[in-house]
Design an enzyme around this catalytic site. Structure first.
Site, PDB file in Angstrom:
ATOM      1  N   VAL A 128       0.934  -1.123   0.082  1.00  0.00           N
ATOM      2  CA  VAL A 128       0.083  -0.035   0.164  1.00  0.00           C
ATOM      3  C   VAL A 128       0.906   1.305   0.001  1.00  0.00           C
ATOM      4  O   VAL A 128       0.562   2.245  -0.696  1.00  0.00           O
ATOM      5  CB  VAL A 128      -0.925  -0.134   1.083  1.00  0.00           C
ATOM      6  CG1 VAL A 128      -1.722   1.287   1.541  1.00  0.00           C
ATOM      7  CG2 VAL A 128      -1.991  -1.211   1.125  1.00  0.00           C
ATOM      8  N   LYS A 129       1.835   1.003   0.866  1.00  0.00           N
ATOM      9  CA  LYS A 129       2.615   2.418   1.066  1.00  0.00           C
ATOM     10  C   LYS A 129       3.450   2.956  -0.636  1.00  0.00           C
ATOM     11  O   LYS A 129       3.616   4.142  -0.585  1.00  0.00           O
ATOM     12  CB  LYS A 129       3.998   2.080   1.995  1.00  0.00           C
ATOM     13  CG  LYS A 129       5.027   1.461   1.488  1.00  0.00           C
ATOM     14  CD  LYS A 129       6.008   1.535   2.585  1.00  0.00           C
ATOM     15  CE  LYS A 129       7.230   0.719   2.301  1.00  0.00           C
ATOM     16  NZ  LYS A 129       7.006  -0.729   2.228  1.00  0.00           N
ATOM     17  N   GLY A 130       3.583   2.002  -1.173  1.00  0.00           N
ATOM     18  CA  GLY A 130       3.925   2.524  -2.682  1.00  0.00           C
ATOM     19  C   GLY A 130       5.344   3.222  -2.711  1.00  0.00           C
ATOM     20  O   GLY A 130       6.074   2.840  -2.038  1.00  0.00           O
TER      21      GLY A 130
END
Ligand code: B12
Length: 251
Positions: A128-130
């Site tokens: 999610v943090k990408g």
């Protein structure tokens, strides 16, 4: 931008041909080592070559930076690169296409294979943090992401792809010593070809900072992503390759 297609490097003044190179020689730092660095730079086509930095790196190795002029020209018209040939979609657009056209979640399985433990790159794409202000594929509501992590063997990867009914398999290879990234990728693509018939195989994607993006055919994969890849580029490619460019098979 000017209409010029032939260019040469720029150092102090436009078109002066000045470049900077760095390398390590397996010798202790002394005058002879510095002379050797200049000789090497001359042989590489730098003339004149100026040694601007030399520092011993542990026992018996010296790191050099050399600045010098080359006479080579680059013709931009003859440069061959793999350019993005699909539209860049937002996360919302990716989700909408998957939902409307696939009518189920798109399953993605990712891993670092072989002995490679460099997970930062695949995590940047999947977690999610990408990266670079973009969220990774886990953030996409219509994608189901299984991240197997580091040092996954090829049989484990094939098994996980089968279990998760993967539409795409994403493999990261960062270590390139002795061409490990090429050997591992070939082993992986051959294993998928052997384990699954054409048409039932997931899309095979590899990524890492030192891949040549034009080697897809040679490595038996569908796409190669290099340095600076963003999750949005990968998600857009998945939609393009698995859905929008397959008009006939997915109504
Ligand atoms: C962090 C790091 C480590 C960490 C890794 C931690 C982790 N969990 O990942 C640790 C300390 C464990 C480590 C260990 C080692 N490392 Co290291 N490491 C690095 C370092 C400093 C940064 C790598 C990184 O995180 N980059 C940031 C990410 C975001 O970038 P990226 O990987 O390129 O990923 C992007 C793209 O390439 C692409 N991408 C990558 N993968 C994928 C996959 C897909 C599917 C897609 C679509 C895109 C994609 O998208 C990403 C986002 O844009 C590099 C040097 C450097 N500055 O690059 C050395 C480097 C990679 N390491 C190196 C080496 C040699 C090692 C060791 C062998 C050292 C040793 N002697 O023990 C070990 C090997 C461990 C192993 N078994 O793999 C060498 C590799 C040299 C080579 N020619 O192969 C490097 C280049 C350093 C060097 N100059 O010597 N390392």
């Amino acid at each position: 931008m000017s209409g010029k297609t032939v260019v040469r490097p720029y150092g102090d003044t436009t078109g002066d041909g000045m470049v900077q190179v760095s390398f390590t020689l397996p010798v202790p730092h002394d005058k002879r080592a510095e002379g050797a660095a200049v000789q090497l730079a001359n042989k590489m086509g730098l003339d004149p070559a100026m040694l601007v930095h030399a520092r011993q790196m542990g026992d018996g190795f010296t790191f050099f930076v050399v600045y010098g002029r080359v006479n080579h020209l680059v013709d931009l018209a003859k440069v061959q690169v793999v350019e993005r040939d699909y539209p860049l979609l937002s996360a919302k657009e990716v989700n909408a296409v998957v939902k409307r056209r696939l009518r189920r979640k798109l399953s993605v399985v990712g891993a670092c294979i072989g002995t490679d433990a460099h997970t930062v790159g695949i995590d940047a794409i999947l977690n999610v943090k990408g990266i670079a202000g973009e969220k990774g594929l886990e953030y996409y509501r219509e994608l189901k992401v299984t991240n197997l992590g580091a040092q996954v063997s090829v049989p484990e990867l094939v098994e996980a792809a089968r279990r998760e009914r993967a539409d795409a398999v994403l493999v990261s290879q960062v270590v390139t010593q002795r061409d490990a990234h090429l050997h591992n990728t070939r082993e992986m693509s051959a294993a998928f070809r052997e384990a699954m018939p054409a048409g039932k195989r997931p899309l095979l994607i590899v990524g890492g900072p030192r891949f040549d993006e034009s080697m897809t055919g040679e490595l038996g994969v569908d796409r190669i992503f290099g340095r600076g890849t963003t999750p949005g580029e990968v998600a857009s490619y998945l939609v393009h390759a698995l859905i929008t460019s397959r008009k006939a098979s997915v109504a």
